[in-house]
Design a protein around this motif. Structure first.
Motif, short mmCIF file in Angstrom:
data_model
loop_
_atom_site.label_atom_id
_atom_site.label_comp_id
_atom_site.label_asym_id
_atom_site.label_seq_id
_atom_site.Cartn_x
_atom_site.Cartn_y
_atom_site.Cartn_z
N ALA A 285 4.61 5.43 2.26
CA ALA A 285 4.98 6.83 2.69
C ALA A 285 5.12 7.29 4.00
N LYS A 286 4.07 6.62 4.83
CA LYS A 286 4.21 6.74 6.37
C LYS A 286 5.32 6.40 7.04
N THR B 202 0.74 16.48 8.11
CA THR B 202 0.21 15.64 7.11
C THR B 202 1.03 15.07 6.23
N VAL B 203 0.82 13.81 5.56
CA VAL B 203 1.53 12.79 4.64
C VAL B 203 0.55 12.66 3.52
N ASP B 204 0.75 13.12 2.31
CA ASP B 204 0.06 12.81 1.10
C ASP B 204 1.09 12.05 0.22
N CYS B 205 0.64 11.15 -0.83
CA CYS B 205 1.40 10.22 -1.55
C CYS B 205 0.60 10.06 -2.85
N GLN B 206 1.27 9.85 -3.95
CA GLN B 206 0.69 9.33 -5.10
C GLN B 206 1.67 8.69 -5.77
N ASP C 191 0.82 -1.07 0.04
CA ASP C 191 -0.01 -0.11 -0.20
C ASP C 191 0.98 1.20 0.07
N PRO C 192 0.66 2.09 -1.09
CA PRO C 192 1.44 3.32 -1.15
C PRO C 192 1.39 4.24 0.08
N ASP C 193 0.19 4.37 0.76
CA ASP C 193 0.01 5.24 1.76
C ASP C 193 0.98 4.54 3.21
N GLN C 194 0.74 3.39 3.30
CA GLN C 194 1.71 2.59 4.37
C GLN C 194 3.30 2.91 4.13
N VAL D 132 5.91 11.89 -2.54
CA VAL D 132 5.44 12.00 -0.94
C VAL D 132 5.52 13.47 -0.54
#
Length: 123
Positions: free
Chosen positions: A7-8, A66-70, A2-5, A80
């Motif tokens: 990135a975090k 905040t943390v945003d990713c694509q 998962d990209p969000d995981q 990120v």
């Protein structure tokens, strides 16, 4: 994965390392990596770490808001974008910052920082 995981996990590792031992960031960059810090460009892992070590403060604490990713491109890269507060030792008020990382996959299955752009956000 998962990209969000990813990135975090990257963000937690990057800033905890930065706050404790900036020299430890060297393995997150490669020779082709580029950092733009407050408009100043630096290329290469060793030069980037030298720049970060030479910053005019020794102790700091990043507080992430905040943390945003694509996903980025067919090679499996990731953008990120981070915003937060930077608390410098001995300073009453934290500084607001934004930072963008372009992560690229390594053959070993992890990621390295290909591009890194940092800016303080002045009100």
């Amino acid at each position: 994965m998962d990209p969000d995981q990813v990135a975090k996990a990257f963000v937690e590792h990057y800033y905890s390392t930065f706050d404790a031992n900036r020299a430890g960031l060297a393995n997150l960059y490669q020779d082709g990596s580029m950092l733009t810090f407050e408009g100043q460009k630096t290329q290469g892992s060793q030069n980037i770490v030298a720049k970060l070590i030479a910053l005019p403060f020794q102790q700091c604490k990043h507080l992430i808001t905040t943390v945003d990713c694509q996903p980025s491109g067919p090679a499996g890269g990731m953008l990120v974008f981070v915003s937060g507060n930077l608390q410098l030792a001995g300073e009453q008020h934290a500084l607001k910052f934004s930072q963008m990382f372009h992560l690229m996959p390594t053959p070993q299955g992890s990621f390295y920082v290909f591009n890194d752009i940092f800016r303080l956000n002045y009100a």
